[in-house]
Write a protein that holds these residues in place. Structure first.
Motif, PDB file in Angstrom:
ATOM      1  N   THR A  79       1.562  -3.117  -1.149  1.00 23.69           N
ATOM      2  CA  THR A  79       1.986  -3.983   0.046  1.00 23.69           C
ATOM      3  C   THR A  79       0.673  -3.878   0.714  1.00 23.69           C
ATOM      4  OG1 THR A  79       3.122  -2.356   1.099  1.00 23.69           O
ATOM      5  CG2 THR A  79       4.359  -4.077  -0.218  1.00 23.69           C
TER       6      THR A  79
ATOM      7  N   GLU B 295     -11.511   5.664   3.687  1.00 22.26           N
ATOM      8  CA  GLU B 295     -10.057   5.227   3.455  1.00 22.26           C
ATOM      9  C   GLU B 295      -9.525   5.428   2.131  1.00 22.26           C
ATOM     10  OE1 GLU B 295      -7.536   0.940   3.915  1.00 22.26           O
ATOM     11  OE2 GLU B 295      -9.479   1.048   3.065  1.00 22.26           O
TER      12      GLU B 295
ATOM     13  N   GLY C 239      -6.760   4.082  -0.533  1.00 22.88           N
ATOM     14  CA  GLY C 239      -5.762   3.263  -0.811  1.00 22.88           C
ATOM     15  C   GLY C 239      -6.268   1.747  -0.224  1.00 22.88           C
TER      16      GLY C 239
ATOM     17  N   SER D 226      -5.447  -4.389  -0.392  1.00 28.25           N
ATOM     18  CA  SER D 226      -5.679  -5.621  -0.137  1.00 28.25           C
ATOM     19  C   SER D 226      -7.323  -5.817   0.407  1.00 28.25           C
ATOM     20  CB  SER D 226      -5.000  -6.554   0.756  1.00 28.25           C
ATOM     21  OG  SER D 226      -5.171  -5.794   2.131  1.00 28.25           O
TER      22      SER D 226
ATOM     23  N   GLN E  68      -7.217  -3.111   5.883  1.00 32.13           N
ATOM     24  CA  GLN E  68      -7.289  -2.134   6.761  1.00 32.13           C
ATOM     25  C   GLN E  68      -8.933  -1.640   6.758  1.00 32.13           C
ATOM     26  OE1 GLN E  68      -5.237   0.266   8.656  1.00 32.13           O
ATOM     27  NE2 GLN E  68      -7.189   0.300   9.425  1.00 32.13           N
TER      28      GLN E  68
ATOM     29  N   GLU F 107      -9.628   3.143  -4.369  1.00 34.35           N
ATOM     30  CA  GLU F 107      -8.703   2.615  -4.734  1.00 34.35           C
ATOM     31  C   GLU F 107      -8.163   2.979  -6.177  1.00 34.35           C
ATOM     32  OE1 GLU F 107      -5.667   0.511  -3.709  1.00 34.35           O
ATOM     33  OE2 GLU F 107      -5.248   1.010  -5.575  1.00 34.35           O
TER      34      GLU F 107
ATOM     35  N   ASP G 186      -8.977   8.089  -8.251  1.00 36.96           N
ATOM     36  CA  ASP G 186      -7.980   8.737  -7.781  1.00 36.96           C
ATOM     37  C   ASP G 186      -8.093   9.496  -6.081  1.00 36.96           C
ATOM     38  OD1 ASP G 186      -5.738  10.450  -6.773  1.00 36.96           O
ATOM     39  OD2 ASP G 186      -5.294  11.178  -8.678  1.00 36.96           O
ATOM     40  N   GLY G 187      -7.796   8.693  -5.019  1.00 39.70           N
ATOM     41  CA  GLY G 187      -8.037   9.369  -3.806  1.00 39.70           C
ATOM     42  C   GLY G 187      -7.684  10.641  -3.318  1.00 39.70           C
TER      43      GLY G 187
ATOM     44  N   LEU H  22      -0.169   7.950  -5.769  1.00 43.29           N
ATOM     45  CA  LEU H  22      -0.039   8.153  -6.935  1.00 43.29           C
ATOM     46  C   LEU H  22      -1.437   8.836  -7.659  1.00 43.29           C
ATOM     47  CD1 LEU H  22       2.351   5.114  -7.959  1.00 43.29           C
ATOM     48  CD2 LEU H  22       2.938   7.205  -7.519  1.00 43.29           C
TER      49      LEU H  22
END
Ligand code: SAH
Length: 220
Positions: free
Chosen positions: A67, A92, A94, A97, A100, A115, A142-143, A215
């Motif tokens: 989302t 950041e 994630g 979209s 942010q 991401e 993978d953050g 995740l």
């Protein structure tokens, strides 16, 4: 993708300003953050079919079970991140979209965003290009591991919730730098602000929140 950057009707300036009034009523007080949120077109960051709902104060689906966060949460996390800090480099985790990250790009000199789902990252990159946000740098990864080559950072924002704090991220903060992150299992998450001191870290729990889980691994 084609983009209607100005917006008409349900994506117009007037519709956007109603959202800004709502954020103010809900306690967002950082005028710089409110100005940026009035200027960045959120409807560009959702599917065309949902564009008419882009200025409602709600999270919306962006595909892949993810989302775009609720505008209130974006505003709150952004004011917690930036308040009183000179932001040179921000990380950041994630991208989602890309919304942010676009907000952060107006506050920081350089934004680095990571991401794990490639199709989402591809779409976010196209939006950044359309909006000419050339100070955003993206990576498929993978953050949990941050982006060590680009750190240390003045601030780090994580927009998905780990059950426990990823220690790696703490080491990528400058002294005085802040990590804004939702932590906890589903239903028990708290928004947390962690500040790096000369020695050790301070932690402040801000408010209960609801985020998708952080995740592991990468999805192509
Ligand atoms: N900041 C985003 C919010 C997207 S939701 C926006 O403005 O739209 C959270 C995002 O975090 C999802 O896209 C999800 O795929 C991503 N994510 C979850 N775990 C991750 C990880 N370990 N590394 C990088 N991204 C992750």
């Amino acid at each position: 993708m084609k983009f209607d950057l100005q917006g008409i009707g349900m994506t117009s300036r007037r519709t956007r300003m109603r959202l800004i009034d709502r954020l103010r009523q809900d306690g967002i007080s950082d005028e710089q953050v409110l100005t940026i949120m009035a200027d960045v077109p959120r409807h560009i960051f959702v599917d065309e079919a949902l564009a008419h709902r882009a200025y409602e104060n709600t999270a919306l689906p962006i595909g892949h079970s993810q989302t775009i966060s609720q505008p209130y949460i974006v505003a709150r996390m952004t004011e917690l991140l930036s308040g009183g800090l000179e932001l040179d480099r921000v990380l950041e985790v994630g991208t989602g979209s890309g919304y942010q990250g676009a907000i952060l790009a107006h506050l920081a000199k350089q934004v680095f965003t990571v991401e794990r789902i490639e199709p989402l990252l591809d779409r976010a990159r196209k939006r950044y290009a359309a909006l000419k946000l050339n100070n955003i740098h993206t990576k498929l990864a993978d953050g949990h591991w941050g982006w060590p080559e680009k750190g240390p950072f003045d601030a780090i924002m994580v927009t998905a919730a780990p059950e426990v704090l990823p220690e790696e991220l703490l080491g990528q903060l400058k002294v005085g730098g802040r990590l804004v992150i939702p932590v906890g299992e589903d239903g028990k998450q708290y928004l947390s602000v962690i500040t790096r001191q000369e020695e050790g870290f301070d932690e402040e729990l801000v408010e209960p929140v609801r985020f998708v889980p952080l995740l592991g691994g990468v999805v192509r």
